[in-house]
Scaffold this motif. Structure first.
Motif, PDB file in Angstrom:
ATOM      1  N   PHE A   1      -6.887  12.508   1.771  1.00  0.00           N
ATOM      2  CA  PHE A   1      -7.377  12.630   3.391  1.00  0.00           C
ATOM      3  C   PHE A   1      -8.676  13.139   3.601  1.00  0.00           C
ATOM      4  O   PHE A   1      -9.123  13.264   4.615  1.00  0.00           O
ATOM      5  N   GLY A   2      -9.542  13.559   2.517  1.00  0.00           N
ATOM      6  CA  GLY A   2     -10.764  13.965   2.448  1.00  0.00           C
ATOM      7  C   GLY A   2     -11.618  12.934   3.354  1.00  0.00           C
ATOM      8  O   GLY A   2     -11.448  11.632   2.973  1.00  0.00           O
TER       9      GLY A   2
ATOM     10  N   ASP B   1      13.239 -13.792   2.483  1.00  0.00           N
ATOM     11  CA  ASP B   1      14.188 -12.580   2.727  1.00  0.00           C
ATOM     12  C   ASP B   1      13.647 -11.333   3.294  1.00  0.00           C
ATOM     13  O   ASP B   1      14.628 -10.572   3.762  1.00  0.00           O
ATOM     14  N   ILE B   2      12.613 -11.113   3.302  1.00  0.00           N
ATOM     15  CA  ILE B   2      11.894 -10.213   3.918  1.00  0.00           C
ATOM     16  C   ILE B   2      11.773 -10.070   5.296  1.00  0.00           C
ATOM     17  O   ILE B   2      10.888 -11.039   5.778  1.00  0.00           O
ATOM     18  N   ASP B   3      12.243  -9.169   6.265  1.00  0.00           N
ATOM     19  CA  ASP B   3      12.155  -9.355   7.674  1.00  0.00           C
ATOM     20  C   ASP B   3      10.842  -8.462   8.148  1.00  0.00           C
ATOM     21  O   ASP B   3      10.314  -8.917   9.082  1.00  0.00           O
ATOM     22  N   ALA B   4      10.547  -7.397   7.555  1.00  0.00           N
ATOM     23  CA  ALA B   4       9.462  -6.732   8.016  1.00  0.00           C
ATOM     24  C   ALA B   4       8.714  -5.923   6.706  1.00  0.00           C
ATOM     25  O   ALA B   4       9.486  -5.799   5.920  1.00  0.00           O
ATOM     26  N   VAL B   5       7.421  -5.505   7.106  1.00  0.00           N
ATOM     27  CA  VAL B   5       6.908  -4.869   5.880  1.00  0.00           C
ATOM     28  C   VAL B   5       6.283  -3.590   6.794  1.00  0.00           C
ATOM     29  O   VAL B   5       6.050  -3.767   7.878  1.00  0.00           O
ATOM     30  N   HIS B   6       5.929  -2.477   5.909  1.00  0.00           N
ATOM     31  CA  HIS B   6       5.027  -1.498   6.470  1.00  0.00           C
ATOM     32  C   HIS B   6       3.854  -1.812   5.319  1.00  0.00           C
ATOM     33  O   HIS B   6       3.846  -1.870   4.429  1.00  0.00           O
ATOM     34  N   ILE B   7       2.447  -1.459   6.300  1.00  0.00           N
ATOM     35  CA  ILE B   7       1.335  -1.672   5.629  1.00  0.00           C
ATOM     36  C   ILE B   7       0.377  -0.200   5.689  1.00  0.00           C
ATOM     37  O   ILE B   7       0.264   0.346   6.725  1.00  0.00           O
ATOM     38  N   ALA B   8       0.093   0.303   4.434  1.00  0.00           N
ATOM     39  CA  ALA B   8      -0.586   1.580   4.436  1.00  0.00           C
ATOM     40  C   ALA B   8      -1.905   1.514   3.477  1.00  0.00           C
ATOM     41  O   ALA B   8      -2.004   2.373   2.548  1.00  0.00           O
ATOM     42  N   THR B   9      -2.475   0.404   3.654  1.00  0.00           N
ATOM     43  CA  THR B   9      -3.505   0.062   2.705  1.00  0.00           C
ATOM     44  C   THR B   9      -4.684   0.807   3.218  1.00  0.00           C
ATOM     45  O   THR B   9      -4.799   1.280   4.431  1.00  0.00           O
ATOM     46  N   PRO B  10      -5.724   0.939   2.777  1.00  0.00           N
ATOM     47  CA  PRO B  10      -7.225   1.283   3.286  1.00  0.00           C
ATOM     48  C   PRO B  10      -7.342   0.207   4.344  1.00  0.00           C
ATOM     49  O   PRO B  10      -7.050  -0.865   4.434  1.00  0.00           O
ATOM     50  N   ASP B  11      -7.950   0.727   5.356  1.00  0.00           N
ATOM     51  CA  ASP B  11      -8.406   0.168   6.312  1.00  0.00           C
ATOM     52  C   ASP B  11      -9.073  -1.260   6.534  1.00  0.00           C
ATOM     53  O   ASP B  11      -8.632  -2.201   7.486  1.00  0.00           O
ATOM     54  N   HIS B  12      -9.728  -1.434   5.589  1.00  0.00           N
ATOM     55  CA  HIS B  12     -10.404  -2.912   5.325  1.00  0.00           C
ATOM     56  C   HIS B  12      -9.570  -3.826   5.192  1.00  0.00           C
ATOM     57  O   HIS B  12      -9.730  -5.090   5.169  1.00  0.00           O
ATOM     58  N   TRP B  13      -8.192  -3.488   4.960  1.00  0.00           N
ATOM     59  CA  TRP B  13      -7.204  -4.737   4.482  1.00  0.00           C
ATOM     60  C   TRP B  13      -6.377  -4.854   5.855  1.00  0.00           C
ATOM     61  O   TRP B  13      -5.582  -6.045   5.975  1.00  0.00           O
TER      62      TRP B  13
ATOM     63  N   GLY C   1       1.087  -1.434  -0.153  1.00  0.00           N
ATOM     64  CA  GLY C   1      -0.104  -0.060  -0.057  1.00  0.00           C
ATOM     65  C   GLY C   1       1.104   1.253   0.032  1.00  0.00           C
ATOM     66  O   GLY C   1       1.557   1.582   1.141  1.00  0.00           O
ATOM     67  N   LEU C   2       1.085   1.827  -1.125  1.00  0.00           N
ATOM     68  CA  LEU C   2       2.167   2.743  -1.267  1.00  0.00           C
ATOM     69  C   LEU C   2       1.581   4.055  -1.557  1.00  0.00           C
ATOM     70  O   LEU C   2       2.376   4.921  -2.409  1.00  0.00           O
ATOM     71  N   GLY C   3       0.237   4.278  -1.721  1.00  0.00           N
ATOM     72  CA  GLY C   3      -0.326   5.514  -2.006  1.00  0.00           C
ATOM     73  C   GLY C   3       0.081   6.678  -1.015  1.00  0.00           C
ATOM     74  O   GLY C   3       1.126   6.563   0.057  1.00  0.00           O
ATOM     75  N   ASN C   4      -0.471   7.462  -0.729  1.00  0.00           N
ATOM     76  CA  ASN C   4      -0.409   8.769   0.143  1.00  0.00           C
ATOM     77  C   ASN C   4       0.446   8.481   1.637  1.00  0.00           C
ATOM     78  O   ASN C   4       1.706   8.787   1.506  1.00  0.00           O
ATOM     79  N   MET C   5      -0.258   7.960   2.647  1.00  0.00           N
ATOM     80  CA  MET C   5       0.834   7.570   3.585  1.00  0.00           C
ATOM     81  C   MET C   5       1.704   6.606   3.450  1.00  0.00           C
ATOM     82  O   MET C   5       2.754   6.544   4.035  1.00  0.00           O
TER      83      MET C   5
END
Lengths: 426, 248
Positions: free
Chosen positions: A241-242, A113-125, A52-56
């Motif tokens: 963000f509206g 090989d991936i240790d960590a993820v950042h998640i910034a999808t819409p909340d329903h995910w 999830g790589l949109g705004n936030m």
């Protein structure tokens, strides 16, 4: 949900890795891999990916990408625009084209090989991805609001604890923006905290936007995921963000609205300042609007220690006790204490360097719980979720934290969660 | 002030013809009626009947979507026969579950359980998901039978058994003979969930047996990241079972 990558995906990834290794022989250890005075050797870097790589998400990505102790290897978004832009940032940073650009988050979680993820999808995910990432052994930086429903929080916490994962919520404002409230409260300047007035935004609404032709740049079915199928419309899924009707933050299938979105910061900072972060409310009182319409409706949450949070209480109803000590931030928050002598308590600080992002990375290394540990985020989000249900039903409720259910209100308990669209499950 | 049901005629006429993008103002009247129906059996029954007619009628997907959402709030056993036909429709199945999952009546769970044998493909996973969310103990046997099915369904069934987390569910998971892969991973996740539930309920013996079984399966030298994570879970569970100071 098929929470594990399908055999074909997993097989594909393994086969790809094997093929790449074979073609790349002989293996050369680069100077970047060995590290230098600023950059740790590759073996000491946290390997990360973003989902999830949109705004936030783009902001989070840039914060992690800037860290010398992070090696960023993959981006994942159902929208080509965000995928391409976020991959380009990584490739530019490292001077390569190695960053994987993926559509399906299960491909990220299937990579060992991936240790960590950042998640910034819409909340329903959030809940589905967080639980799946925990099962896959990833640590997670999860944008706020951590949950969309009340049932999700405990299941997410259980997954994090079960698999020993570091899961940080993503509200940097809790400690940073609300410092004018936090410091006097924790210093004991207000005495014992008694009540709070908090201005909060509206909850999310139903979406009836018309169908628009789905552009090829978005995987609409995967964007919807567990949410009910409804036709594509840019106003339904835009990430701005509206919350007034032209973004996913406006709509109940994907967000709790301003009440939980900005509310995650607003409740978060307030609850942290008032020392309520380990608690959940016990009663939710609905105060209806006056019959003549001159006094608006509002909600009061009461915590087990007696502290009251009044949400949008009209100014005419607020106490004017001169003995009360008031900390007034510029965000519509008033915290009152009784002025009694209370010993100061040190304000918790982020670990590591680099704000909340550095705190998360440091905890990934040390396996400590982060400043915004998931459980604290879930506790915070419980408050606006309770407010939303009381507003929706227009009545008072009693919350049993241990049972995670409303007492004596079967209709309210129906709103603890919602059915997820197949094939997605918690 | 009591809600006047006659004011609903126009909004329900509008709902019957509703499409996404249409005038949603009449729906707001129905929204208000659903809230006002709390404690009003007559209004609830009237609304339930009207919403059922929308679902059964030749109405749009948008209209049925809306009606299912409202029935999820006020529906009773009386709505179950109206919703069941939608369960087999790929376009409507989810919204039928949206309502059925929330209707507390046993008839709703019965319908979801029976549909396990009548729907196909991903719709089966939908039924599994809703039965898991209801923590429907009566579903353990049919869910266990799905552990031998296709991988996606079997993984969902395993996860559901972990959510239900009764002794029978744990036994069904322990008895599953699954080759290594995604389904086996889901079974282990579910067994750990059962163990955690048993431990939380004070049943240390049953919890410890599961944790030890999983730890033994992984061994002392896990070879994959996933196995290392599972080992963390199992060993942490064992320690918690042995620690009398841990408050349950």
């Amino acid at each position: 949900m098929p929470i594990n990558p399908s055999p074909s995906r997993r097989g594909f990834l393994k086969a790809s890795a094997a093929t790449t290794a074979a073609v790349a022989m002989p293996y050369v250890i680069t100077s970047k891999a060995l590290g230098d005075a600023v950059t740790p050797p590759a073996s000491d870097r946290i390997v990360m990916a973003g989902i999830g790589l949109g705004n936030m998400g783009s902001g989070d990505q840039q914060a992690f990408l800037a860290r010398p102790d992070v090696q960023y290897v993959a981006v994942c978004d159902v929208r080509k625009k965000w995928r391409d832009e976020s991959k380009a940032r990584v490739d530019e940073k490292y001077g390569s084209t190695d960053c994987a650009a993926l559509v399906d988050f299960r491909e990220v979680l299937g990579r060992d090989d991936i240790d960590a993820v950042h998640i910034a999808t819409p909340d329903h995910w959030h809940s589905i991805m967080t639980i799946a990432a925990c099962r896959a052994g990833k640590d997670i930086y999860l944008q706020k609001p951590e949950t969309l429903t009340l049932r999700e929080g405990p299941l997410m916490i259980q997954a994090a604890r079960r698999y020993g994962r570091v899961v940080s919520g993503g509200s940097q404002r809790v400690l940073e923006d609300y410092r004018p409230l936090v410091d006097p409260c924790w210093a004991g300047e207000l005495g014992t905290i008694t009540s709070i007035d908090l201005s909060v935004g509206p909850r999310s609404m139903a979406c009836y936007l018309p169908a628009v032709a789905t552009p090829p740049e978005i995987d609409w079915d995967l964007w919807l995921g567990p949410a009910p199928w409804e036709p594509y419309n840019p106003g339904r899924c835009d990430g701005n963000f509206g919350t007034g009707g032209n973004s996913w933050r406006s709509y109940v299938d994907y967000s709790g609205g301003s009440l939980t979105d900005w509310g995650a910061h607003h409740f978060g900072g307030t609850i942290f300042a008032a020392g309520l972060l380990h608690l959940q409310p016990t009663t939710v009182t609905w105060h209806p609007a006056s019959a003549d319409g001159t006094v608006a409706a509002y909600i009061t949450l009461v915590y087990p220690n007696g502290v009251e949070i009044h949400c949008n209480r009209p100014a005419t109803l607020r106490p004017t006790d001169a003995k009360a000590v008031v900390a007034q931030a510029d965000r519509g928050i008033t915290i009152r204490g009784d002025g009694t002598a209370v010993a100061p308590v040190p304000v918790p600080a982020y670990r590591g360097t680099g704000g909340i992002y550095g705190d998360f990375i440091e905890c990934v290394k040390t396996r400590e719980r982060p400043f915004r540990d998931l459980e604290l985020g879930v506790n915070t989000m419980t408050a606006p979720h309770l407010v939303a249900i009381a507003q929706r039903l227009e009545r008072s409720l009693e919350w049993d934290r241990a049972a995670q259910r409303f007492m004596n209100d079967e209709e309210a308990n129906r709103l603890l969660d919602r059915a997820r669209r197949e094939p997605w499950t918690l | 002030m009591p809600f006047d049901p006659t004011t609903l005629d126009g909004p329900f006429t509008a709902l019957a013809a509703f499409e996404w993008g249409g005038d949603a103002a009449p729906l707001g009247v129905i929204d208000a009626a659903v809230v006002a129906a709390h404690g009003d059996a007559a209004l609830t029954a009237d609304l339930e009947k009207r919403l059922g007619s929308v679902i059964s009628g030749a109405t749009s997907r948008a209209a049925k979507d809306y009606a299912c959402r409202k029935l999820s709030m006020i529906g009773t056993a009386a709505s179950v026969p109206v919703l069941v036909p939608l369960l087999t429709d790929p376009d409507e199945s989810h919204m039928a579950r949206f309502a059925l999952e929330r209707i507390p009546a046993a008839a709703a769970a019965d319908a979801l359980r029976q549909a396990l044998g009548t729907v196909r493909g991903d719709l089966v996973i939908g039924m599994i998901s809703s039965l898991a969310n209801r923590r429907d103990a009566a579903s353990v046997k049919p869910l266990a039978a799905l552990l031998g099915g296709d991988a996606t369904t079997a993984a969902a069934a395993a996860s559901a058994l972990g959510r239900i987390a009764t002794a029978d569910a744990a036994a069904a998971l322990a008895a599953a003979k699954i080759q290594p892969g995604p389904v086996a991973d889901a079974v282990i996740d579910a067994r750990l969930a059962c163990a955690d539930a048993f431990l939380a309920a004070g049943n240390r013996g049953s919890a410890q047996a599961i944790y030890e079984s999983i730890a033994a399966r992984i061994g002392d030298t896990p070879t994959t990241h996933r196995d290392r994570v599972v080992r963390i879970a199992a060993q942490s569970g064992i320690l918690a079972c042995l620690d009398d100071t841990v408050a349950l």
